[in-house]
Design a protein around this motif. Structure first.
Motif, mmCIF file in Angstrom:
data_model
loop_
_atom_site.group_PDB
_atom_site.id
_atom_site.type_symbol
_atom_site.label_atom_id
_atom_site.label_comp_id
_atom_site.label_asym_id
_atom_site.label_seq_id
_atom_site.Cartn_x
_atom_site.Cartn_y
_atom_site.Cartn_z
ATOM 1 N N SER A 30 6.922 -3.608 -1.097
ATOM 2 C CA SER A 30 5.910 -4.174 -0.728
ATOM 3 C C SER A 30 4.995 -3.766 0.468
ATOM 4 C CB SER A 30 6.235 -5.795 -0.788
ATOM 5 O OG SER A 30 6.717 -6.159 0.663
ATOM 6 N N PHE A 31 5.578 -3.433 1.722
ATOM 7 C CA PHE A 31 4.781 -3.066 2.678
ATOM 8 C C PHE A 31 4.297 -1.808 2.475
ATOM 9 C CE2 PHE A 31 4.664 -0.535 6.584
ATOM 10 C CZ PHE A 31 3.864 -1.260 7.373
ATOM 11 N N VAL A 32 4.694 -0.704 1.533
ATOM 12 C CA VAL A 32 4.135 0.480 1.552
ATOM 13 C C VAL A 32 2.984 0.283 0.510
ATOM 14 C CG1 VAL A 32 4.267 2.815 0.330
ATOM 15 C CG2 VAL A 32 6.143 2.171 2.144
ATOM 16 N N ALA A 33 3.188 -0.752 -0.524
ATOM 17 C CA ALA A 33 2.008 -1.074 -1.373
ATOM 18 C C ALA A 33 0.818 -1.771 -0.719
ATOM 19 C CB ALA A 33 2.549 -1.879 -2.615
ATOM 20 N N GLU A 34 1.190 -2.514 0.168
ATOM 21 C CA GLU A 34 0.258 -3.031 1.083
ATOM 22 C C GLU A 34 -0.628 -1.971 1.704
ATOM 23 O OE1 GLU A 34 1.888 -6.402 3.431
ATOM 24 O OE2 GLU A 34 2.994 -7.134 1.580
ATOM 25 N N LEU A 35 0.122 -1.169 2.584
ATOM 26 C CA LEU A 35 -0.643 -0.200 3.340
ATOM 27 C C LEU A 35 -1.375 0.790 2.531
ATOM 28 C CD1 LEU A 35 -0.575 0.981 6.170
ATOM 29 C CD2 LEU A 35 1.355 2.311 5.653
ATOM 30 N N VAL A 36 -1.088 1.089 1.146
ATOM 31 C CA VAL A 36 -1.718 1.897 0.411
ATOM 32 C C VAL A 36 -3.092 1.164 0.097
ATOM 33 C CG1 VAL A 36 -1.911 2.958 -1.744
ATOM 34 C CG2 VAL A 36 0.151 3.264 -0.375
ATOM 35 N N THR A 37 -3.011 -0.043 -0.297
ATOM 36 C CA THR A 37 -4.092 -1.011 -0.774
ATOM 37 C C THR A 37 -5.087 -1.070 0.447
ATOM 38 O OG1 THR A 37 -2.623 -2.369 -2.163
ATOM 39 C CG2 THR A 37 -4.730 -3.368 -1.574
ATOM 40 N N VAL A 38 -4.705 -1.212 1.483
ATOM 41 C CA VAL A 38 -5.498 -1.277 2.625
ATOM 42 C C VAL A 38 -6.302 0.187 2.985
ATOM 43 C CG1 VAL A 38 -5.733 -1.570 5.214
ATOM 44 C CG2 VAL A 38 -4.404 -3.202 4.088
ATOM 45 N N CYS A 39 -5.605 1.309 2.741
ATOM 46 C CA CYS A 39 -6.269 2.474 2.977
ATOM 47 C C CYS A 39 -7.105 2.702 1.689
ATOM 48 C CB CYS A 39 -5.312 3.479 2.970
ATOM 49 S SG CYS A 39 -4.107 3.555 4.174
ATOM 50 N N GLU A 40 -6.941 2.424 0.471
ATOM 51 C CA GLU A 40 -7.868 2.345 -0.575
ATOM 52 C C GLU A 40 -9.121 1.589 -0.267
ATOM 53 O OE1 GLU A 40 -4.966 1.943 -3.830
ATOM 54 O OE2 GLU A 40 -4.487 4.039 -3.968
ATOM 55 N N SER A 42 -10.452 0.883 2.102
ATOM 56 C CA SER A 42 -11.449 1.504 2.953
ATOM 57 C C SER A 42 -12.379 2.443 2.367
ATOM 58 C CB SER A 42 -10.876 2.387 4.042
ATOM 59 O OG SER A 42 -10.313 3.573 3.479
ATOM 60 N N GLU A 43 -12.224 2.671 1.057
ATOM 61 C CA GLU A 43 -13.428 3.500 0.260
ATOM 62 C C GLU A 43 -14.539 2.544 0.008
ATOM 63 O OE1 GLU A 43 -10.871 6.208 -2.794
ATOM 64 O OE2 GLU A 43 -11.676 4.483 -3.643
ATOM 65 N N GLN A 44 -14.123 1.412 -0.012
ATOM 66 C CA GLN A 44 -15.562 0.334 -0.357
ATOM 67 C C GLN A 44 -15.892 -0.119 0.879
ATOM 68 O OE1 GLN A 44 -16.695 -0.114 -3.466
ATOM 69 N NE2 GLN A 44 -15.126 1.453 -4.005
ATOM 70 N N HIS A 45 -15.367 0.050 1.872
ATOM 71 C CA HIS A 45 -15.620 -0.797 3.318
ATOM 72 C C HIS A 45 -15.023 0.183 4.524
ATOM 73 C CE1 HIS A 45 -16.519 -4.370 1.044
ATOM 74 N NE2 HIS A 45 -15.379 -4.276 0.537
ATOM 75 N N PRO A 46 -15.633 1.343 4.696
ATOM 76 C CA PRO A 46 -15.386 2.348 5.461
ATOM 77 C C PRO A 46 -15.633 1.789 6.967
ATOM 78 C CG PRO A 46 -17.207 3.039 4.550
ATOM 79 C CD PRO A 46 -16.906 1.865 3.675
ATOM 80 N N ASN A 47 -16.375 1.043 7.050
ATOM 81 C CA ASN A 47 -16.458 0.523 8.519
ATOM 82 C C ASN A 47 -15.863 -0.613 9.204
ATOM 83 O OD1 ASN A 47 -18.621 2.274 9.175
ATOM 84 N ND2 ASN A 47 -19.912 1.123 7.876
ATOM 85 N N VAL A 48 -14.831 -1.234 8.289
ATOM 86 C CA VAL A 48 -14.216 -2.353 8.638
ATOM 87 C C VAL A 48 -12.837 -1.548 9.186
ATOM 88 C CG1 VAL A 48 -12.745 -4.272 7.574
ATOM 89 C CG2 VAL A 48 -14.969 -3.614 6.603
ATOM 90 N N ILE A 49 -12.205 -0.628 8.683
ATOM 91 C CA ILE A 49 -11.090 -0.137 9.239
ATOM 92 C C ILE A 49 -11.187 0.873 10.032
ATOM 93 C CG2 ILE A 49 -8.684 0.915 8.327
ATOM 94 C CD1 ILE A 49 -9.184 -0.880 5.665
#
Length: 50
Positions: A30-40, A42-49
């Motif tokens: 679940s942790f790795v899935a969450e991490l990948v989700t957050v990274c992905e 950032s495609e839609q919201h590059p200035n947030v992360i």
């Protein structure tokens, strides 16, 4: 912006998952899935992360 995981990043994710899995295999997944989700996301919201 397109998010891509380099080979090194993929290897790091596997290492992170293995480390966490030593205590909790379910949480590792679940942790790795969450991490990948957050990274992905950032495609839609590059200035947030940063």
């Amino acid at each position: 912006m397109r998010v891509r995981f380099s080979t090194k990043a993929q290897q790091d994710l596997v290492g992170i998952a293995r480390f966490i899995a030593a205590d909790s295999p379910r949480r590792a997944e679940s942790f790795v899935a969450e991490l990948v989700t957050v990274c992905e996301a950032s495609e839609q919201h590059p200035n947030v992360i940063r």
